[in-house]
Design an enzyme around this catalytic site. Structure first.
Site, PDB file in Angstrom:
ATOM      1  N   HIS A 127     -83.468  13.311 -20.941  1.00  0.00           N
ATOM      2  CA  HIS A 127     -83.017  14.641 -21.362  1.00  0.00           C
ATOM      3  C   HIS A 127     -81.561  14.923 -20.973  1.00  0.00           C
ATOM      4  O   HIS A 127     -80.988  15.922 -21.432  1.00  0.00           O
ATOM      5  CB  HIS A 127     -83.903  15.733 -20.742  1.00  0.00           C
ATOM      6  CG  HIS A 127     -85.307  15.749 -21.267  1.00  0.00           C
ATOM      7  ND1 HIS A 127     -85.610  15.854 -22.605  1.00  0.00           N
ATOM      8  CD2 HIS A 127     -86.502  15.666 -20.622  1.00  0.00           C
ATOM      9  CE1 HIS A 127     -86.929  15.846 -22.767  1.00  0.00           C
ATOM     10  NE2 HIS A 127     -87.486  15.728 -21.572  1.00  0.00           N
ATOM     11  N   ASP A 138     -91.695   8.826 -24.891  1.00  0.00           N
ATOM     12  CA  ASP A 138     -92.085   9.981 -24.085  1.00  0.00           C
ATOM     13  C   ASP A 138     -92.618  11.092 -24.995  1.00  0.00           C
ATOM     14  O   ASP A 138     -92.237  11.187 -26.155  1.00  0.00           O
ATOM     15  CB  ASP A 138     -90.851  10.475 -23.327  1.00  0.00           C
ATOM     16  CG  ASP A 138     -91.162  11.478 -22.234  1.00  0.00           C
ATOM     17  OD1 ASP A 138     -91.181  11.063 -21.059  1.00  0.00           O
ATOM     18  OD2 ASP A 138     -91.362  12.667 -22.544  1.00  0.00           O
ATOM     19  N   HIS A 187     -91.908  14.158 -24.853  1.00  0.00           N
ATOM     20  CA  HIS A 187     -90.831  15.114 -25.121  1.00  0.00           C
ATOM     21  C   HIS A 187     -89.618  14.404 -25.706  1.00  0.00           C
ATOM     22  O   HIS A 187     -89.228  13.324 -25.234  1.00  0.00           O
ATOM     23  CB  HIS A 187     -90.450  15.841 -23.833  1.00  0.00           C
ATOM     24  CG  HIS A 187     -91.610  16.530 -23.183  1.00  0.00           C
ATOM     25  ND1 HIS A 187     -92.304  15.986 -22.119  1.00  0.00           N
ATOM     26  CD2 HIS A 187     -92.213  17.714 -23.464  1.00  0.00           C
ATOM     27  CE1 HIS A 187     -93.278  16.804 -21.772  1.00  0.00           C
ATOM     28  NE2 HIS A 187     -93.252  17.856 -22.570  1.00  0.00           N
ATOM     29  N   ASP A 232     -96.380  10.619 -20.482  1.00  0.00           N
ATOM     30  CA  ASP A 232     -96.940  11.954 -20.637  1.00  0.00           C
ATOM     31  C   ASP A 232     -97.623  12.163 -21.984  1.00  0.00           C
ATOM     32  O   ASP A 232     -98.042  13.279 -22.304  1.00  0.00           O
ATOM     33  CB  ASP A 232     -95.888  13.040 -20.393  1.00  0.00           C
ATOM     34  CG  ASP A 232     -94.561  12.763 -21.069  1.00  0.00           C
ATOM     35  OD1 ASP A 232     -94.461  11.756 -21.801  1.00  0.00           O
ATOM     36  OD2 ASP A 232     -93.622  13.543 -20.867  1.00  0.00           O
TER      37      ASP A 232
END
Length: 353
Positions: free
Chosen positions: A169, A205, A207, A294
């Site tokens: 991120h 991931d 996200h 995740d």
């Protein structure tokens, strides 16, 4: 497969984060890495080593993917935070004010002197605590990514950067989502610097890897792909849509594959096959996989329903790309299961040789 682990990761241990309007204990905790380390050793999946990267090499690598003023801010942030109020030494720093883009008075070229305002200028959320040891931990994490890329560049089929805080991120000049330095971008740039002409980053991931996308969005030499929860409903919300395809020289070299909350393994693996086909069409000479776990059905802040056994299949599919591959450890907040899930994926990849 060699694993390069971060011996300084425990220096970054946030106390609390802002999550859905309330302060909660941090989801991103040191135990995440410890569970993976224990599982690697139990299964004897290759050597586990600290990185051996010089400070000069590391400085150059960080500067190749992040701006000078951002790195300068991170390096001095804790000292500034404590200087505001000595009591701050006992609590983590979280941003509380942000600039509004495209509004009268917003100046991107001017940073306020006030630390809280400057922190908000570099942060995009309020759930990413900065601690006394964040800079040291994030910096050594980038060294892990560099060491893994160097291992692959020297002829190894794969290597794993086992580090936290995670990285995907973090953008050229912003942090958030528990990420400060973009380890996957450091690995990709290191591979480029070591002679790999075309590098693909395939982010698995839950996200979207908004930081990685931003770093390479206008470049044709790094293809960025992300399979993730649809940003219409899932963090980080403001990037990750399917129509984001790159810009300028990088137009056509970014691929987002957003999926609905509740997606199970079969539609997820179909998206992975689409991503791997794009890697093949790109004629990539090396692959970086920001390895988020995740997507697991028990993850407390995500929404896919993959099971532990599915990660072995994912590893095998990634091996089918037949490319030198660097893995970087990203998300995965079902802490007790993250070690099994991570090593299932790595073992699936290794055993597919």
């Amino acid at each position: 497969m060699k694993t390069f682990h971060n011996p300084d990761h425990q220096q970054h241990a946030g106390r609390q984060e802002m999550f859905r309007g309330r302060m909660v204990d941090c989801h991103e905790v040191p135990a995440r890495l410890d569970f993976v380390m224990n599982e690697l050793r139990q299964r004897s999946l290759g050597d586990v080593l600290p990185p051996a990267i010089s400070e000069i090499e590391l400085d150059a690598a960080l500067a190749s993917v992040h701006s000078e003023r951002y790195l300068s801010f991170l390096e001095g942030a804790w000292a500034e935070w404590v200087a505001m109020d000595p009591a701050n030494a006992g609590r983590d720093a979280l941003p509380s004010v942000w600039p509004m883009p495209n509004r009268h008075g917003f100046r991107t070229n001017v940073l306020p002197h006030n630390f809280a305002a400057r922190m908000g200028a570099f942060a995009f959320d309020s759930g990413c605590p900065l601690t006394a040891g964040t800079w040291a931990a994030a910096r050594k994490g980038a060294a892990c990514a560099m060491a893994a890329a160097a291992e692959v560049a020297s002829g190894a089929r794969s290597a794993f950067a086992l580090t936290r805080p995670p990285g995907h991120h973090a953008g050229p000049d912003f942090f958030g989502g528990y990420c400060f330095i973009n380890n996957a971008a450091v690995a990709a740039q290191t591979l480029r610097d070591k002679g790999f002409e075309r590098v693909a980053v395939l982010d698995v991931d839950y996200h979207h890897g908004n930081g990685t996308q931003t770093i390479f969005y206008e470049r044709p030499d790094v293809l960025t792909i992300s399979i993730h929860g649809d940003p219409l409903t899932e963090y980080p919300f403001y990037l990750g849509h399917a129509d984001e395809r790159g810009a300028g020289a990088g137009e056509g070299y970014n691929l987002n594959l957003p999926l609905a909350r509740g997606t199970g393994f079969m539609p997820w693996i179909k998206a992975l096959d689409q991503a791997l086909d794009a890697v093949h069409q790109y004629k990539a000479s090396a692959l970086v996989v920001p390895m988020g776990l995740d997507t697991f059905e028990g993850d407390p802040i995500s929404g896919f329903t993959l099971k532990s056994g599915d990660y072995t299949t994912i590893g095998r599919r990634l091996a089918d790309a037949d490319l030198p591959t660097v893995f970087t450890f990203e998300g995965g907040y079902a802490v007790a299961e993250v070690g099994v899930n991570a090593v299932n994926l790595l073992e699936g990849f290794a055993r597919a040789a």
